[in-house]
Design a protein around this motif. Structure first.
Motif, PDB file in Angstrom:
ATOM      1  N   PHE A   1       1.256  -0.745   0.261  1.00  0.00           N
ATOM      2  CA  PHE A   1       0.080  -0.377  -0.181  1.00  0.00           C
ATOM      3  C   PHE A   1       0.837   1.316  -0.525  1.00  0.00           C
ATOM      4  O   PHE A   1       2.182   1.145  -0.314  1.00  0.00           O
ATOM      5  CB  PHE A   1      -0.876  -0.251   0.965  1.00  0.00           C
ATOM      6  CG  PHE A   1      -0.135  -0.255   2.546  1.00  0.00           C
ATOM      7  CD1 PHE A   1      -0.446   1.067   3.212  1.00  0.00           C
ATOM      8  CD2 PHE A   1       0.537  -1.431   3.057  1.00  0.00           C
ATOM      9  CE1 PHE A   1       0.670   0.864   4.586  1.00  0.00           C
ATOM     10  CE2 PHE A   1       0.923  -1.347   4.062  1.00  0.00           C
ATOM     11  CZ  PHE A   1       1.118   0.022   4.850  1.00  0.00           C
TER      12      PHE A   1
ATOM     13  N   ILE B   1      -4.302   0.695  -1.089  1.00  0.00           N
ATOM     14  CA  ILE B   1      -4.203  -0.778  -1.821  1.00  0.00           C
ATOM     15  C   ILE B   1      -2.736  -0.440  -3.287  1.00  0.00           C
ATOM     16  O   ILE B   1      -3.972  -0.077  -3.503  1.00  0.00           O
ATOM     17  CB  ILE B   1      -4.333  -2.130  -1.962  1.00  0.00           C
ATOM     18  CG1 ILE B   1      -5.452  -1.997  -0.432  1.00  0.00           C
ATOM     19  CG2 ILE B   1      -3.893  -3.213  -2.453  1.00  0.00           C
ATOM     20  CD1 ILE B   1      -6.548  -3.737  -0.432  1.00  0.00           C
TER      21      ILE B   1
ATOM     22  N   ILE C   1     -10.718  -7.398  -2.148  1.00  0.00           N
ATOM     23  CA  ILE C   1      -9.494  -6.604  -1.768  1.00  0.00           C
ATOM     24  C   ILE C   1      -9.276  -6.375  -3.380  1.00  0.00           C
ATOM     25  O   ILE C   1      -8.936  -6.821  -4.060  1.00  0.00           O
ATOM     26  CB  ILE C   1      -8.382  -6.775  -1.580  1.00  0.00           C
ATOM     27  CG1 ILE C   1      -7.788  -7.943  -1.705  1.00  0.00           C
ATOM     28  CG2 ILE C   1      -9.086  -6.905   0.705  1.00  0.00           C
ATOM     29  CD1 ILE C   1      -7.001  -8.512  -0.413  1.00  0.00           C
TER      30      ILE C   1
ATOM     31  N   LEU D   1      -7.502   0.204   2.947  1.00  0.00           N
ATOM     32  CA  LEU D   1      -6.967   0.038   4.038  1.00  0.00           C
ATOM     33  C   LEU D   1      -7.732   0.000   4.833  1.00  0.00           C
ATOM     34  O   LEU D   1      -8.201  -1.249   5.619  1.00  0.00           O
ATOM     35  CB  LEU D   1      -5.362  -0.924   4.566  1.00  0.00           C
ATOM     36  CG  LEU D   1      -5.086  -1.735   3.148  1.00  0.00           C
ATOM     37  CD1 LEU D   1      -3.125  -1.432   3.717  1.00  0.00           C
ATOM     38  CD2 LEU D   1      -4.862  -2.519   3.504  1.00  0.00           C
TER      39      LEU D   1
ATOM     40  N   LYS E   1     -11.174  -1.059   4.863  1.00  0.00           N
ATOM     41  CA  LYS E   1     -11.535  -2.872   4.848  1.00  0.00           C
ATOM     42  C   LYS E   1     -10.826  -3.863   6.420  1.00  0.00           C
ATOM     43  O   LYS E   1     -11.686  -4.153   6.607  1.00  0.00           O
ATOM     44  CB  LYS E   1      -9.628  -3.482   3.530  1.00  0.00           C
ATOM     45  CG  LYS E   1     -10.117  -4.469   3.745  1.00  0.00           C
ATOM     46  CD  LYS E   1     -11.453  -5.312   3.143  1.00  0.00           C
ATOM     47  CE  LYS E   1     -11.060  -6.941   3.086  1.00  0.00           C
ATOM     48  NZ  LYS E   1     -13.192  -7.386   2.520  1.00  0.00           N
TER      49      LYS E   1
END
Length: 421
Positions: free
Chosen positions: A99, A105, A119, A125, A128
């Motif tokens: 990342f 990402i 993803i 991130l 997520k």
């Protein structure tokens, strides 16, 4: 300019070193040329080129070696340049996510897709992975507070998995960072099993110890002069010490089995003779429980590779359970048959009782340590809760398998399939 001067200096040192190492060979060559010049009467025009060629022969290997080394380094550098971040990430077996400084990402390897799903490059991130520990990990690395950090993280869906997550920056000035997820689920499961095992073993030992301590206190007090009570309490104490001894024996057997490597085929075991010996040894127990043991053995040799003492213990545990827990059926059938029809030819030994049977929900867990269908009945029958666990370990060492079939009210059948040669 400085690099050029340094390179020239290095080359000069290499040439000087090469001349020094070849000094005796060079001297012999010069001497040979001079002798030829003196006695053969060759021209001086030939002498000078000969000496120059001799000198070049001593120096050229240095330059050749230097160019060879430079070529090897260049080839290696080209190979490394061809390895992109995607290739390197794909070579990592653990989930890995690259990342950027915005916590977005950039790339995720196949293991990360399989573990977390949903993803893709461009996803945030923090959105997520919303767990506080993950947020703190990302903040600490992106802020530059630390170059790398590690946290424990648990993913709940689709199945619960425990990870040790490490985050670190990639190189210097790249503004790229990497997350690596190391799966700790199996280690955690083993730790829980170990803790449960110790707790269960402690409980199983503590109960008879507490009983014995209580009766000792009673015998030293109120029942000191009561012969009838003293005899009854001493009998109970003897039973409890026997229970502890059986538990310790089973724990030691289990420990020995877990420490042994897998068996290598070699020793032959006569199943007919082994099972006959088990039936004879448990004859008194069968009569005590009013159970008749019936035999149904196939004809011919019934030999398998294995350890006789361990297989004896397997069939002894299974037949003892059948006599104790299936006594209401009045009989137990022990059969030995050749399993030639399946994909794995071998010999099947089945011990079937006609007692109350085993509820279906208990069958998958019945070989676990200390697992009991009915705790009170098990303790009444002097069970330790480790017998079937020992059976499973021995059969695993013999590359064999245990199949359990049961129907409530119609008894249970335990079949052991032992592979043939």
């Amino acid at each position: 300019m400085t690099d050029l001067g340094a390179e020239q200096k290095s080359t000069g040192q290499a040439i000087a070193g090469r001349l020094w190492n070849s000094r005796w060979l060079l001297a012999a060559g010069v001497l040979a040329v001079l002798i030829t010049y003196g006695f053969a009467g060759i021209s001086a025009y030939v002498l000078v080129p000969a000496l120059l060629l001799l000198l070049a022969a001593a120096i050229l290997p240095v330059a050749g070696a230097r160019h060879s080394a430079e070529g090897a380094v260049a080839i290696e550098a080209v190979g490394l340049l061809r390895l992109s971040g995607e290739y390197l990430a794909a070579a990592v077996a653990d989930p890995l996510i690259i990342f950027d400084h915005a916590a977005t990402i950039v790339h995720a390897n196949a293991a990360a897709f399989a573990a977390f799903g949903g993803i893709a490059p461009g996803i945030s991130l923090p959105l997520k992975f919303r767990a506080p520990e993950m947020q703190a990990l990302l903040d600490s690395v992106l802020s530059g507070t630390v170059a790398s950090d590690v946290v424990d993280y648990t993913e709940k869906l689709p199945v619960e998995r425990a990870y040790r997550v490490s985050a670190s920056s990639v190189g210097h000035g790249t503004d790229l960072y990497v997350l690596v997820f190391k799966d700790q689920s199996e280690a955690r499961r083993i730790d829980r099993m170990r803790a449960d095992f110790i707790a269960n073993a402690s409980h199983e030992l503590r109960t008879p110890l507490a009983s014995i301590a209580g009766f000792i206190e009673t015998l030293r007090g109120p029942a000191r002069n009561d012969p009838a009570a003293r005899e009854q309490f001493l009998q109970i104490m003897q039973n409890q010490t026997g229970r502890m001894a059986r538990l310790i024996d089973d724990l030691l057997s289990l420990s020995r089995l877990e420490m042994k490597p897998y068996l290598k085929p070699g020793t032959e075991v006569d199943l007919r003779q082994t099972v006959d010996g088990v039936i004879d040894s448990l004859g008194p127990l069968a009569r005590e429980n009013n159970v008749v043991i019936e035999r149904d053995f196939a004809e011919g040799p019934l030999d398998v590779p294995g350890d006789r003492d361990e297989l004896f213990q397997v069939f002894e545990n299974l037949l003892e359970n059948a006599c104790k827990y299936g006594q209401s059926g009045g009989r137990v059938v022990v059969s030995i048959a050749r399993g030639e029809d399946g994909a794995e030819p071998g010999i099947d030994v089945t011990i079937r009782d006609f007692g109350p049977g085993i509820p279906e929900e208990h069958i998958p867990r019945i070989t676990e340590r200390f697992y009991r269908i009915d705790v009170e009945t098990s303790r009444t029958q002097k069970g330790t809760g480790l017998g079937l666990s020992i059976v499973k370990h021995i059969l695993t060492r013999h590359n064999a398998r245990l199949t359990i079939r049961s129907e409530v009210g119609k008894g249970a059948a335990f079949s052991v399939h032992l592979p043939a040669h």
